[in-house]
Design a protein around this motif. Sequence first.
Motif, mmCIF file in Angstrom:
data_model
loop_
_atom_site.group_PDB
_atom_site.id
_atom_site.type_symbol
_atom_site.label_atom_id
_atom_site.label_comp_id
_atom_site.label_asym_id
_atom_site.label_seq_id
_atom_site.Cartn_x
_atom_site.Cartn_y
_atom_site.Cartn_z
ATOM 1 N N THR A 1 -55.623 30.616 21.650
ATOM 2 C CA THR A 1 -56.971 31.012 21.040
ATOM 3 C C THR A 1 -57.639 32.041 21.854
ATOM 4 O O THR A 1 -58.933 32.232 21.616
ATOM 5 N N GLY A 2 -57.293 32.595 23.252
ATOM 6 C CA GLY A 2 -58.058 33.380 23.866
ATOM 7 C C GLY A 2 -57.175 34.227 24.647
ATOM 8 O O GLY A 2 -56.062 33.752 25.054
ATOM 9 N N LEU A 3 -57.472 35.476 25.393
ATOM 10 C CA LEU A 3 -56.794 36.096 26.277
ATOM 11 C C LEU A 3 -57.868 36.807 27.055
ATOM 12 O O LEU A 3 -58.979 37.228 26.704
ATOM 13 N N GLU A 4 -57.418 37.003 28.318
ATOM 14 C CA GLU A 4 -58.207 37.571 29.329
ATOM 15 C C GLU A 4 -57.659 39.081 29.440
ATOM 16 O O GLU A 4 -56.742 39.063 30.005
ATOM 17 N N ILE A 5 -58.433 40.019 29.064
ATOM 18 C CA ILE A 5 -57.963 41.643 29.123
ATOM 19 C C ILE A 5 -58.143 41.926 30.952
ATOM 20 O O ILE A 5 -59.341 41.832 31.204
ATOM 21 N N ASN A 6 -57.023 42.155 31.372
ATOM 22 C CA ASN A 6 -57.185 42.472 32.881
ATOM 23 C C ASN A 6 -57.257 43.911 33.048
ATOM 24 O O ASN A 6 -57.539 44.607 34.177
ATOM 25 N N GLY A 7 -56.535 44.785 32.008
ATOM 26 C CA GLY A 7 -56.293 46.211 32.552
ATOM 27 C C GLY A 7 -57.726 47.098 32.639
ATOM 28 O O GLY A 7 -57.709 48.020 33.505
ATOM 29 N N THR A 8 -58.897 46.438 32.135
ATOM 30 C CA THR A 8 -60.374 46.908 32.249
ATOM 31 C C THR A 8 -60.644 46.994 33.599
ATOM 32 O O THR A 8 -61.671 47.731 33.995
ATOM 33 N N TYR A 9 -60.130 46.223 34.535
ATOM 34 C CA TYR A 9 -60.519 45.959 35.985
ATOM 35 C C TYR A 9 -60.113 46.998 36.646
ATOM 36 O O TYR A 9 -60.656 47.455 37.690
ATOM 37 N N TYR A 10 -58.978 47.773 36.195
ATOM 38 C CA TYR A 10 -58.266 48.931 36.814
ATOM 39 C C TYR A 10 -58.569 50.352 36.558
ATOM 40 O O TYR A 10 -58.944 51.248 37.288
ATOM 41 N N GLY A 11 -59.247 50.512 35.193
ATOM 42 C CA GLY A 11 -59.586 51.546 34.632
ATOM 43 C C GLY A 11 -59.904 51.414 33.155
ATOM 44 O O GLY A 11 -60.107 50.450 32.488
ATOM 45 N N SER A 12 -60.770 52.521 32.828
ATOM 46 C CA SER A 12 -61.304 52.409 31.288
ATOM 47 C C SER A 12 -60.155 52.469 30.239
ATOM 48 O O SER A 12 -59.250 53.093 30.325
ATOM 49 N N GLN A 13 -60.538 51.978 29.004
ATOM 50 C CA GLN A 13 -59.655 51.902 27.876
ATOM 51 C C GLN A 13 -60.159 52.781 26.928
ATOM 52 O O GLN A 13 -61.490 52.992 26.982
ATOM 53 N N LYS A 14 -59.422 53.110 25.855
ATOM 54 C CA LYS A 14 -60.059 54.143 24.767
ATOM 55 C C LYS A 14 -60.762 53.006 23.930
ATOM 56 O O LYS A 14 -60.148 51.866 23.582
ATOM 57 N N PRO A 15 -61.805 53.557 23.162
ATOM 58 C CA PRO A 15 -62.407 52.819 22.162
ATOM 59 C C PRO A 15 -61.436 52.307 21.124
ATOM 60 O O PRO A 15 -61.528 51.138 20.665
ATOM 61 N N GLU A 16 -60.639 52.989 20.642
ATOM 62 C CA GLU A 16 -59.669 52.811 19.600
ATOM 63 C C GLU A 16 -58.618 51.516 20.259
ATOM 64 O O GLU A 16 -58.294 50.799 19.334
ATOM 65 N N SER A 17 -58.221 51.355 21.415
ATOM 66 C CA SER A 17 -57.428 50.290 21.838
ATOM 67 C C SER A 17 -58.227 49.241 21.632
ATOM 68 O O SER A 17 -57.666 48.058 21.137
ATOM 69 N N PHE A 18 -59.593 48.881 21.977
ATOM 70 C CA PHE A 18 -60.256 47.638 21.716
ATOM 71 C C PHE A 18 -60.185 47.287 20.276
ATOM 72 O O PHE A 18 -60.061 46.420 19.847
ATOM 73 N N ALA A 19 -60.475 48.349 19.393
ATOM 74 C CA ALA A 19 -60.343 47.992 17.875
ATOM 75 C C ALA A 19 -59.089 47.645 17.481
ATOM 76 O O ALA A 19 -58.996 46.660 16.727
ATOM 77 N N ASN A 20 -58.081 48.289 17.873
ATOM 78 C CA ASN A 20 -56.576 47.975 17.505
ATOM 79 C C ASN A 20 -56.191 46.382 18.184
ATOM 80 O O ASN A 20 -55.800 45.365 17.310
ATOM 81 N N TRP A 21 -56.869 46.143 19.310
ATOM 82 C CA TRP A 21 -56.428 44.636 19.762
ATOM 83 C C TRP A 21 -57.169 43.937 18.843
ATOM 84 O O TRP A 21 -56.708 42.628 18.712
ATOM 85 N N ALA A 22 -58.597 43.979 18.488
ATOM 86 C CA ALA A 22 -59.214 42.927 17.397
ATOM 87 C C ALA A 22 -58.625 42.935 16.161
ATOM 88 O O ALA A 22 -58.669 41.756 15.716
#
Length: 246
Positions: free
Chosen positions: A38-59
């Motif tokens: 029911t939840g996940l912690e996104i850790n890749g953002t700790y090391y570097g920026s992600q693309k806006p499209e990636s966040f939209a796809n994850w959602a």
Amino acid sequence: MSIHVGIGGWTYEPWRGTFYPPGHPQKRELEYAGRHLTGLEINGTYYGSQKPESFANWAAAVPDGFRFSVKASRFATNRKLLADGAASVEKFLTQGLTRLGDRLGPILWQFMATKKFDRDDFARFLDLLPATQDDLPLRHALEVRHESFRDPAFVDLARERNMAIVFADSEEFPCIDEATADFTYARLQRTVENEPAGYDEATLDGWADRARGWAKGGRDVYLFFIAGAKVRNPAAAQALIARLGS
């Protein structure tokens, strides 16, 4: 009030065949995780920026009611003077994470284990963290890992800003059990490999009771199994979800 239970990330080779079924397509692992957690912690953002499209796809890959927490950039938190991190905080918050929409849970700000509490500097840093981004409400969770943060002044700073102090169940770092926000954020880090579900039955029952206690009064709860015997973390999360569901 809701309780979200999950793990850190969703890409880890030892989970293939233990959490993910044998032969399950790697590109659909997030979709699978979204159906079983029911939840996940996104850790890749700790090391570097992600693309806006990636966040939209994850959602789009997870169901309604699912929540992601997002780990803040190390460039914002791993510095001598935290108050000097304004540019890094802004870069992190404007990379597109609000594309998660209603799947966005708290932002996790993790500080180095060597970072000591300096009230003035820490207060100035917390003032850099906005209540909203792109008209989306933000929640902030603070994971401090030095004993000097066992200070009423730190608790007061967090409570004044409605920011949660992370409950860290760890052998390495202090656990500061204080309710300072309208939500609770817990990171459980003691899974062991010789238990199929990471913890024994009695311990999992205890965590279920504690999660329900945190949720009393309408507080949301975010609870993640992190580190420890990482291969067992999905099983631990699923076992806890089953207990909470019953």
